[in-house]
Structures are given as C-alpha cells and as structure tokens.
Design a protein around this motif. Structure first.
Motif, PDB file in Angstrom:
ATOM      1  N   LEU A 493     -57.529  19.446 -19.423  1.00  0.00           N
ATOM      2  CA  LEU A 493     -57.093  20.299 -18.324  1.00  0.00           C
ATOM      3  C   LEU A 493     -55.580  20.480 -18.416  1.00  0.00           C
ATOM      4  N   ALA A 494     -55.130  21.707 -18.225  1.00  0.00           N
ATOM      5  CA  ALA A 494     -53.700  22.012 -18.231  1.00  0.00           C
ATOM      6  C   ALA A 494     -53.384  22.821 -16.978  1.00  0.00           C
ATOM      7  N   ILE A 495     -52.099  23.024 -16.727  1.00  0.00           N
ATOM      8  CA  ILE A 495     -51.656  23.790 -15.560  1.00  0.00           C
ATOM      9  C   ILE A 495     -50.471  24.651 -15.966  1.00  0.00           C
ATOM     10  N   ARG A 496     -50.390  25.852 -15.399  1.00  0.00           N
ATOM     11  CA  ARG A 496     -49.321  26.795 -15.738  1.00  0.00           C
ATOM     12  C   ARG A 496     -48.941  27.600 -14.500  1.00  0.00           C
ATOM     13  N   GLY A 497     -47.727  28.144 -14.513  1.00  0.00           N
ATOM     14  CA  GLY A 497     -47.299  29.014 -13.427  1.00  0.00           C
ATOM     15  C   GLY A 497     -45.847  29.379 -13.588  1.00  0.00           C
ATOM     16  N   GLY A 498     -45.431  30.418 -12.858  1.00  0.00           N
ATOM     17  CA  GLY A 498     -44.051  30.874 -12.904  1.00  0.00           C
ATOM     18  C   GLY A 498     -43.402  30.822 -11.549  1.00  0.00           C
ATOM     19  N   SER A 499     -42.091  30.539 -11.524  1.00  0.00           N
ATOM     20  CA  SER A 499     -41.320  30.471 -10.291  1.00  0.00           C
ATOM     21  C   SER A 499     -41.867  29.355  -9.411  1.00  0.00           C
ATOM     22  N   ALA A 500     -42.380  29.689  -8.198  1.00  0.00           N
ATOM     23  CA  ALA A 500     -42.995  28.654  -7.377  1.00  0.00           C
ATOM     24  C   ALA A 500     -44.205  28.053  -8.071  1.00  0.00           C
ATOM     25  N   GLY A 501     -44.893  28.860  -8.908  1.00  0.00           N
ATOM     26  CA  GLY A 501     -45.990  28.316  -9.701  1.00  0.00           C
ATOM     27  C   GLY A 501     -45.492  27.339 -10.752  1.00  0.00           C
ATOM     28  N   GLY A 502     -44.274  27.581 -11.259  1.00  0.00           N
ATOM     29  CA  GLY A 502     -43.659  26.627 -12.177  1.00  0.00           C
ATOM     30  C   GLY A 502     -43.321  25.323 -11.474  1.00  0.00           C
ATOM     31  N   TYR A 515     -53.963  16.453 -15.216  1.00  0.00           N
ATOM     32  CA  TYR A 515     -53.699  17.366 -16.326  1.00  0.00           C
ATOM     33  C   TYR A 515     -53.118  16.625 -17.521  1.00  0.00           C
ATOM     34  N   ARG A 516     -53.452  17.138 -18.705  1.00  0.00           N
ATOM     35  CA  ARG A 516     -52.855  16.602 -19.925  1.00  0.00           C
ATOM     36  C   ARG A 516     -51.475  17.177 -20.178  1.00  0.00           C
ATOM     37  N   CYS A 517     -51.233  18.422 -19.709  1.00  0.00           N
ATOM     38  CA  CYS A 517     -49.953  19.078 -19.997  1.00  0.00           C
ATOM     39  C   CYS A 517     -49.785  20.266 -19.058  1.00  0.00           C
ATOM     40  N   GLY A 518     -48.614  20.905 -19.144  1.00  0.00           N
ATOM     41  CA  GLY A 518     -48.367  22.068 -18.309  1.00  0.00           C
ATOM     42  C   GLY A 518     -47.277  22.952 -18.876  1.00  0.00           C
ATOM     43  N   ALA A 519     -47.350  24.253 -18.548  1.00  0.00           N
ATOM     44  CA  ALA A 519     -46.338  25.231 -18.957  1.00  0.00           C
ATOM     45  C   ALA A 519     -45.708  25.819 -17.706  1.00  0.00           C
ATOM     46  N   ALA A 520     -44.399  25.609 -17.543  1.00  0.00           N
ATOM     47  CA  ALA A 520     -43.673  26.047 -16.356  1.00  0.00           C
ATOM     48  C   ALA A 520     -42.703  27.159 -16.732  1.00  0.00           C
ATOM     49  N   TYR A 521     -42.953  28.354 -16.204  1.00  0.00           N
ATOM     50  CA  TYR A 521     -42.083  29.502 -16.431  1.00  0.00           C
ATOM     51  C   TYR A 521     -41.054  29.583 -15.308  1.00  0.00           C
ATOM     52  N   GLY A 578     -35.532  32.522 -18.302  1.00  0.00           N
ATOM     53  CA  GLY A 578     -34.608  33.626 -18.527  1.00  0.00           C
ATOM     54  C   GLY A 578     -33.191  33.189 -18.213  1.00  0.00           C
ATOM     55  N   LEU A 579     -32.252  33.528 -19.069  1.00  0.00           N
ATOM     56  CA  LEU A 579     -30.881  33.031 -18.909  1.00  0.00           C
ATOM     57  C   LEU A 579     -30.061  33.839 -17.916  1.00  0.00           C
ATOM     58  N   GLU A 580     -30.615  34.963 -17.409  1.00  0.00           N
ATOM     59  CA  GLU A 580     -29.918  35.737 -16.378  1.00  0.00           C
ATOM     60  C   GLU A 580     -30.625  35.625 -15.033  1.00  0.00           C
ATOM     61  N   ASP A 581     -31.397  34.576 -14.863  1.00  0.00           N
ATOM     62  CA  ASP A 581     -32.193  34.387 -13.643  1.00  0.00           C
ATOM     63  C   ASP A 581     -31.291  33.924 -12.500  1.00  0.00           C
ATOM     64  N   GLU A 582     -31.204  34.731 -11.427  1.00  0.00           N
ATOM     65  CA  GLU A 582     -30.410  34.379 -10.256  1.00  0.00           C
ATOM     66  C   GLU A 582     -31.241  33.688  -9.180  1.00  0.00           C
ATOM     67  N   ILE A 583     -32.562  33.670  -9.340  1.00  0.00           N
ATOM     68  CA  ILE A 583     -33.456  33.088  -8.340  1.00  0.00           C
ATOM     69  C   ILE A 583     -33.761  31.628  -8.677  1.00  0.00           C
ATOM     70  N   CYS A 584     -34.234  31.399  -9.878  1.00  0.00           N
ATOM     71  CA  CYS A 584     -34.432  30.035 -10.397  1.00  0.00           C
ATOM     72  C   CYS A 584     -33.534  29.897 -11.626  1.00  0.00           C
ATOM     73  N   PRO A 585     -32.298  29.505 -11.425  1.00  0.00           N
ATOM     74  CA  PRO A 585     -31.305  29.565 -12.504  1.00  0.00           C
ATOM     75  C   PRO A 585     -31.608  28.593 -13.642  1.00  0.00           C
ATOM     76  N   PRO A 586     -31.153  28.910 -14.849  1.00  0.00           N
ATOM     77  CA  PRO A 586     -31.434  28.069 -16.016  1.00  0.00           C
ATOM     78  C   PRO A 586     -30.891  26.656 -15.906  1.00  0.00           C
ATOM     79  N   VAL A 587     -29.881  26.434 -15.048  1.00  0.00           N
ATOM     80  CA  VAL A 587     -29.325  25.095 -14.928  1.00  0.00           C
ATOM     81  C   VAL A 587     -30.381  24.079 -14.510  1.00  0.00           C
ATOM     82  N   GLN A 588     -31.397  24.520 -13.765  1.00  0.00           N
ATOM     83  CA  GLN A 588     -32.446  23.589 -13.352  1.00  0.00           C
ATOM     84  C   GLN A 588     -33.240  23.094 -14.564  1.00  0.00           C
TER      85      GLN A 588
END
Length: 650
Positions: A493-502, A515-521, A578-588
């Motif tokens: 089982l894995a889990i994935r999502g973007g933004s709040a889903g991430g 879950y064994r693993c996950g992909a966070a966008y 994304g490196l120009e993300d102003e909502i969920c910035p890359p620094v996180q």
C-alpha cells in the motif's frame, strides 16, 4: 492473447507524455452572444494558458498566441482571467506582468493594449475576477497591491478599469475596500447598486463570509455597504442579481449550500430547500455554481451534477446530459447552458446544452491517445467507515489492462490518492495520472476524507482542529478496508497527494503503520513554518481553524508536523516540488530532505525550475509520473517497464 505478468510490470500504451498532454483541460467557460469562450492550459507550451472561442460544429479558434498567458496571481490560485465585451472585445490578465489588457477583435491585425499601469515591482499589482458592468465603458475586478516584503503585505480592493486607454493606461478607480478578501462586484441591471462578497482573517471563504450591497451614485462613487447575508458561521459563495431589488445567492445558514433569493430589504427565501450542495469552496475567485436563465429557472450544480432549478415550483431536476460531472463555472444565456463536463471514462470537455432543442454538443476534444475505453478504469463509488464511525466516500480505480492479467493469487498494489485543499473533493472522473498507474497494474483509491466539500458543513467541519488526524485516519481506514477485503495487497500500500494531499501523505507516513511508501507533491511539512510567514496571505491563517490558534496550540503544531517526526517515517518518501511555489515553498522540502540525509531511509527529491503550485509543463508532469512509477517499483518490489530508474538517497 492475454499475458500473465505481475502487477506493476504490465506494458501500457499510455505514456507519460500522453498523460501530460491532458494535464490541464478547458476552464473558465463563458458565453457571449452565440459564441463560447474558454481558457485552456497548454502543457507543451511551457504550461501557459491560452484563450479560445468557438461555436458548435466549428473547430475552436485560438484568440491569443504565445507568449500571452491568460492567468493571474490573485490569492495565488488566480481568479477569472478574462471577460468578453461587444465588438467583440476581450479584456484579460497576463501572467508575465499581471497587467490587464484589451484586445479588440473587430480588426484582423489587433494587438493587446495595456489598460493598467506597469507596477513598480514585479507582480506588485495583480487583478482577477473580471466582470463587465452595464454601459460597456469599464471592467470591474479585484485588485491586489503588494505593500511590503512579507507574503501577507497585501491590500485588496474592488476597482473599475476604464476601457479607453488613450495614449496609455488610464487611472484605475477604487470602488470598495471593505474586507481583507473580496469577490468582484456584481452590478444591478439599472446600475444603481453593486453586490459583492467579503471576508476577513482568520476565516476562509467556506467558513464565514458577508454578502454586501451598496448604492452606486451618478458620479460613480459607491456608498456605505449593508450586509444582506452571511456571518461568522455562514458562507455565501456566489451572488448574481435577480432584478433591481433582489439577488440570487448561494449560502448555507442551515448547513447546506442552497440557492436563495434575497431582497434589498433583507427578506430571504430558500428557492428549493435540499440537503445537498449547490455551491462550493471559493478557491478561485469567479467560480459560478449557478447561472440564471432569465425565466424563473436557473442552471445549478448539485454536487457536480447539472440540474435545473425552477424558482416558481421550488424544484430541482437533474438534466440528461452525456457527461455526468460538471465543474464551475457555469455559463448561461437564454436557453443555452455551457460548462466543462467529464465522466468516469471521459476527460473534461466544453459542452453546450440548448434547453429549447435538447441538443447537447461537445465543443472541444482532448488530445488523442487516451480515448480507448479498454484501458480506462471505471471508478467504483464506495463508502467506507472511519474510525469514529463516520462515512468516508471514496472512488476505487482498479488495475485495468486488456492485454495483461496477474498470476493467480496475486493481489495488486494500491495507491491511496489524497486530494488537495484540504477543503476540496474528488468527483470520480477520468484522471490521466490514475490511468498511467492502473494500466500498469497498480490500483488507485481516491478518498473524500472528513473535511472534503460536497457533503455539507458538518462533514466539512470534521477537520476543525483535526488536520493531520481525521484526514490521516480516514485514508488509513479506506486502505486497510481494501486490504482486509482482499482487493489490495496489504504489504504493498502506498499514498500520494499534492499540496494538502502532500501534507496528509507525509503525516500518514510519520504517524500510522499502513503504507510502505508515499509520494508527496509540493507538500506542507512544517506547520510552524507555514503559519509563520512561509505561505501566501490567503491561507496564512487557515491553520487557525484546522489545527488551532497560536500560541495556545503550539505543541499540537509540533507534534503533528512531519518535519518533527522524520525518525517515525514508516517507509521511503518521494518529494516533488516547484521552485517558484509561493503557497508551499521549496524551503519546506529542502529542510525535510536535509533531515533525511544519512538517516538510512530511502528518499528522493525532485525540484523543478519554473514550476509554481501545481505542475503545468508537459515535461515536468511526464518526469514526475515516471519518477513516481520507478519509486513504487523499487519499494513495492516490481520492475516497471520503460521508465528510467529513479536514484534514491539514504
């Protein structure tokens, strides 16, 4: 002959490039005279948004070529980016400079003319949610002014932009600056009143808003506002004028977004009381869940289903259309309704329905390569039971490939997909990314966890103070149920999502052993950082409601953040940003990856230049899907065909 091969190794004709080609479909549909207008993302052109016009039976015509990008940054998610006027003329916002332009299409060699001044700082002035008041001499919209270096240094107002540019941009006239956040004003038919929706921190627009009206004087000045509806626990999400003395508005005083007629004298009437949602969350300014037809009937979206509301009879009747799921905004003129619709095996397309003839015509078609139904999973709508006994709706997309079957007794790996928002939802339609995985033998289940929209305020508010708990538990309950019933392999089982889903992806991997693993966008990983200046103004106080007020609940922020629980990771994680993300910035992501270095936990981090919140470029979407597939293969124990191996760190 059907070949026997392990799940995850099936050969599929659906390439990452084909999946990326439909990464952004038509949006912002409008009607002007007998023409349809819409915007549409162009993944192969750097992700820019193009503007189109067309009629039934004719091929669509592109209005603006490269490099024009019909998009804006209002609230960072953007608002309605164009409005069509007689002529025809079109007024639109351009991403690169965030200015408003006028394009007169009456001549063959027309070029856009700027209507707003060039800001002193890049993107220092932004405009969105464009509307055309009577008279044809102005466009009204929301304006954002950047007032300082912090993401929250923003002032918003409602403004009027003159259409006569003359020798240069004219003076933009401020109409109203009543709230921190506003929607574009709607002008009464006689031009004597305006109506708009406003709200202030810490509320989000699905928590509590105010429906305001004010007098418009002969000199164009706007009088004092009066509040007709809304409040701290009532969210008005759309308003349109019914006549000179009343408005139609979607609001939820009884817990469901229903359609009301509200008089300027304050009287209100629910036109068709129903325990169903006729509205939705205002993530993007300019969303329209209903459209008046002018004869006492209104086209409405009932939880995504196109229906007709008869004001006189007090009834709502579903309409028989070829594609079942419609998205905001709706447009209507006379007997014609237009919008973007999709289905379980159909990508989003612009549809035009004529109520007078019953004809429903599809005006656009998706790119070829993803239209063979043999390869498309038909999602099954299911309702699971959460740990607190609450229902958890979900859509199960099974592995689907006409050329392959798995060895007898093998159960498929399954990926739990978590939608963004978290105040969002999944509608059970065709998803190109899901198909990329299911055609290779990987099942997907998309969950509408507590906090999702479409099920009323009570369900939406299950997430109050519980983000990182309810969403995690509901998704885990669905995954565990699929494993227990023998649909999914419990060890894969894995889990994935973007933004709040991430966020839910990372929070799940650091708090449950499912879950064994996950992909966070482009995920949120550090709540304290996100609440302390690392996100944009619109969501800068969102956590007050779904986590808790600071500083009283600081420990809760720390306890739930994946960034403070890296040592609790249940398995490998893939981060895509994304490196120009102003909502969920890359620094996180960067801080999180630094913490993972040398931990022994497998992980990958893929940053993408030129991408903001949500990937738009074809090459980015394709690379992300291939990386995700390789990641699952390495962790879950299968060798996917035809994708480069993603190098993982420890």
């Amino acid at each position: 002959m059907v070949k026997i091969a392990p799940y995850g190794t099936w050969a599929s004709p659906i390439t990452s490039a084909e999946a990326a080609a439909v990464a952004s479909g038509p949006q912002w549909v409008g009607l002007h005279s007998d023409e349809l207008w819409w915007a549409e993302g162009q993944p192969a052109e750097g992700g820019r948004v193009a503007l189109f016009r067309g009629r039934t039976g004719e091929p669509p015509r592109r209005v603006l070529g490269s490099p024009w990008n019909v998009r804006n940054r209002v609230h960072e998610y953007g608002g309605r980016p164009y409005v069509v006027l007689d002529g025809p003329r079109v007024v639109f916002t351009n991403w690169d400079d965030q200015r408003v332009y006028l394009l007169d299409l009456s001549g063959p060699d027309a070029e856009p003319v700027p209507l707003t001044p060039e800001p002193s700082a890049r993107h220092g002035l932004r405009y969105g949610d464009l509307v055309a008041p009577p008279g044809g001499t102005e466009v009204w919209c929301v304006r954002e002014e950047v007032t300082g270096p912090a993401p929250t240094d923003v002032r918003r107002s409602l403004v009027a932009i003159p259409l006569d540019a003359g020798d240069g941009p004219a003076t933009v006239r401020e109409l109203v600056a009543s709230h921190r956040f506003l929607t574009a004003p709607q002008c009464s038919p006689d031009g004597k009143h305006i109506a708009w929706i406003g709200w202030d921190h810490p509320a989000m627009p699905w928590d509590g808003t105010e429906l305001c009206v004010a007098t418009v004087y002969q000199d164009g000045a706007v009088g004092s506002r009066r509040v007709l509806a809304g409040g701290p626990n009532e969210a008005v999400c759309q308003v349109e004028w019914a006549d000179n003395d009343s408005v139609y508005a979607i609001t939820d005083p009884d817990g469901w977004w229903n359609l009301f007629r509200i008089g300027l004298d304050g009287t209100r009437r629910n036109l068709a009381p129903i325990e169903d949602e006729l509205g939705g969350p205002l993530w993007k300014l300019g969303a329209r869940w209903f459209a008046p037809l002018g004869d006492g009937r209104l086209a409405v979206l009932r939880a995504g289903t196109l229906a007709l509301l008869d004001e006189n009879a007090g009834t709502i009747t579903d309409l028989d259309v070829p594609l079942p799921v419609w998205m905001s905004p709706l447009a209507a003129s006379g007997t014609v309704i237009a919008g973007v619709a999709s289905g379980p095996t159909s990508h989003g397309a612009v549809l035009r329905l004529d109520l007078a003839t019953g004809e429903c015509a599809q005006v656009t078609s998706p790119p070829p390569g993803l239209d063979d139904p043999a390869w498309l999973p038909v999602p099954e709508a299911r309702v699971f039971t959460g740990p607190d006994g609450q229902r958890v709706p979900a859509y199960v997309y099974p592995p689907t490939n006409p050329d392959f079957a798995a060895p007898e007794g093998e159960l498929p790996p399954y990926v739990v997909h978590v939608h963004g928002g978290p105040t969002g939802r999944i509608s059970g339609t065709l998803d190109n990314e899901f198909t990329y995985f299911t055609s290779r033998g990987i099942g997907v289940v998309a969950v509408n966890y507590g906090g999702s929209t479409g099920y009323g305020r009570e369900f939406r508010e299950r997430l109050r103070g519980q983000w990182g708990v309810v969403d995690v538990e509901d998704c885990a309950a669905v995954a565990s149920a699929l494993a227990e019933e023998g649909t999914a392999d419990p060890r894969r089982l894995a889990i994935r999502g973007g933004s709040a889903g991430g966020w839910t992806t990372a929070a799940s991997l650091t708090s449950v052993q499912v879950y064994r693993c996950g992909a966070a966008y482009y995920p949120i990983l550090d709540l304290m950082g996100w609440a302390s200046g690392e996100t944009h103004d619109f969501e800068s106080q969102y956590l007050d409601s779904i986590v808790g007020r600071l500083p009283e609940t600081e420990q809760r922020y720390l306890d739930r953040s994946p960034s403070t629980r890296v040592d609790k990771l249940a398995g490998p994680i893939l981060l895509l940003q994304g490196l120009e993300d102003e909502i969920c910035p890359p620094v996180q992501c960067e801080r999180f990856v630094a913490q993972l270095a040398g931990s022994g936990i497998q992980h990958g981090y893929l940053p993408f230049e030129g991408e903001q919140h949500g990937f738009r470029k074809a090459e980015t979407v394709a690379a992300s899907l291939e990386a995700e597939l390789s990641f699952y293969g390495q962790v879950l124990g299968f060798a996917p065909e035809g994708v480069p191996t993603l190098e993982l760190s420890r």
